[in-house]
Design a protein around this motif. Sequence first.
Motif, PDB file in Angstrom:
ATOM      1  N   GLU A  25       0.959  -1.440   0.033  1.00  0.00           N
ATOM      2  CA  GLU A  25      -0.056   0.205  -0.183  1.00  0.00           C
ATOM      3  C   GLU A  25       0.909   1.277   0.142  1.00  0.00           C
ATOM      4  OE1 GLU A  25      -3.068   0.344   2.987  1.00  0.00           O
ATOM      5  OE2 GLU A  25      -3.464  -1.739   2.767  1.00  0.00           O
ATOM      6  N   HIS A  26       0.611   2.347  -1.002  1.00  0.00           N
ATOM      7  CA  HIS A  26       1.118   3.411  -1.110  1.00  0.00           C
ATOM      8  C   HIS A  26       0.240   4.562  -0.931  1.00  0.00           C
ATOM      9  CE1 HIS A  26       5.013   1.457  -1.873  1.00  0.00           C
ATOM     10  NE2 HIS A  26       4.220   0.627  -2.522  1.00  0.00           N
ATOM     11  N   LEU A  27       0.907   5.972  -0.441  1.00  0.00           N
ATOM     12  CA  LEU A  27       0.117   7.093  -0.513  1.00  0.00           C
ATOM     13  C   LEU A  27      -1.346   6.839   0.538  1.00  0.00           C
ATOM     14  CD1 LEU A  27       0.337   8.060  -4.035  1.00  0.00           C
ATOM     15  CD2 LEU A  27       1.688   8.902  -2.493  1.00  0.00           C
ATOM     16  N   ASP A  28      -1.239   5.949   1.597  1.00  0.00           N
ATOM     17  CA  ASP A  28      -2.392   6.110   2.259  1.00  0.00           C
ATOM     18  C   ASP A  28      -2.694   7.264   2.974  1.00  0.00           C
ATOM     19  OD1 ASP A  28      -1.185   3.460   1.970  1.00  0.00           O
ATOM     20  OD2 ASP A  28      -0.850   3.015   4.119  1.00  0.00           O
ATOM     21  N   GLY A  29      -4.364   7.279   2.848  1.00  0.00           N
ATOM     22  CA  GLY A  29      -4.678   8.522   3.407  1.00  0.00           C
ATOM     23  C   GLY A  29      -5.005   9.853   2.335  1.00  0.00           C
ATOM     24  N   LEU A  30      -4.268   9.487   1.297  1.00  0.00           N
ATOM     25  CA  LEU A  30      -3.890  10.728   0.310  1.00  0.00           C
ATOM     26  C   LEU A  30      -5.371  10.732  -0.841  1.00  0.00           C
ATOM     27  CD1 LEU A  30      -0.240  11.184   0.062  1.00  0.00           C
ATOM     28  CD2 LEU A  30      -1.633  12.561   1.466  1.00  0.00           C
ATOM     29  N   SER A  31      -6.028   9.636  -0.625  1.00  0.00           N
ATOM     30  CA  SER A  31      -7.010   9.530  -1.738  1.00  0.00           C
ATOM     31  C   SER A  31      -6.479   9.580  -3.297  1.00  0.00           C
ATOM     32  CB  SER A  31      -8.018  10.701  -1.667  1.00  0.00           C
ATOM     33  OG  SER A  31      -8.521  10.774  -0.309  1.00  0.00           O
TER      34      SER A  31
END
Length: 94
Positions: A25-31
């Motif tokens: 998982e990458h850029l978690d929480g950045l939509s």
Amino acid sequence: MVGFVVVTRAALLIARRASTWTIDEHLDGLSPACVAVDLRSPAQVYCGTARDGLFRSRDSGRNWEPVGPGIDHPKITAVNVGHAGQTDGFGIGC
């Protein structure tokens, strides 16, 4: 190595296969909203987000950095790579 990318509302998922499949998982929480791969240099990947602008990776999506200057909008819903105005060895994300 074979791989693919899945964009979800919560994170960018990157699946890779060497001897077995792994999913990171990458850029978690950045939509994350969209993704594009530079076909001239496939290790360079761009991801637009719904509220935090455009990000790029120089290492096939393992690490990400904000693109920064020249991208004034926080909501990026589509991204493509062009080479007409190439800077720093990167194509231009649109």
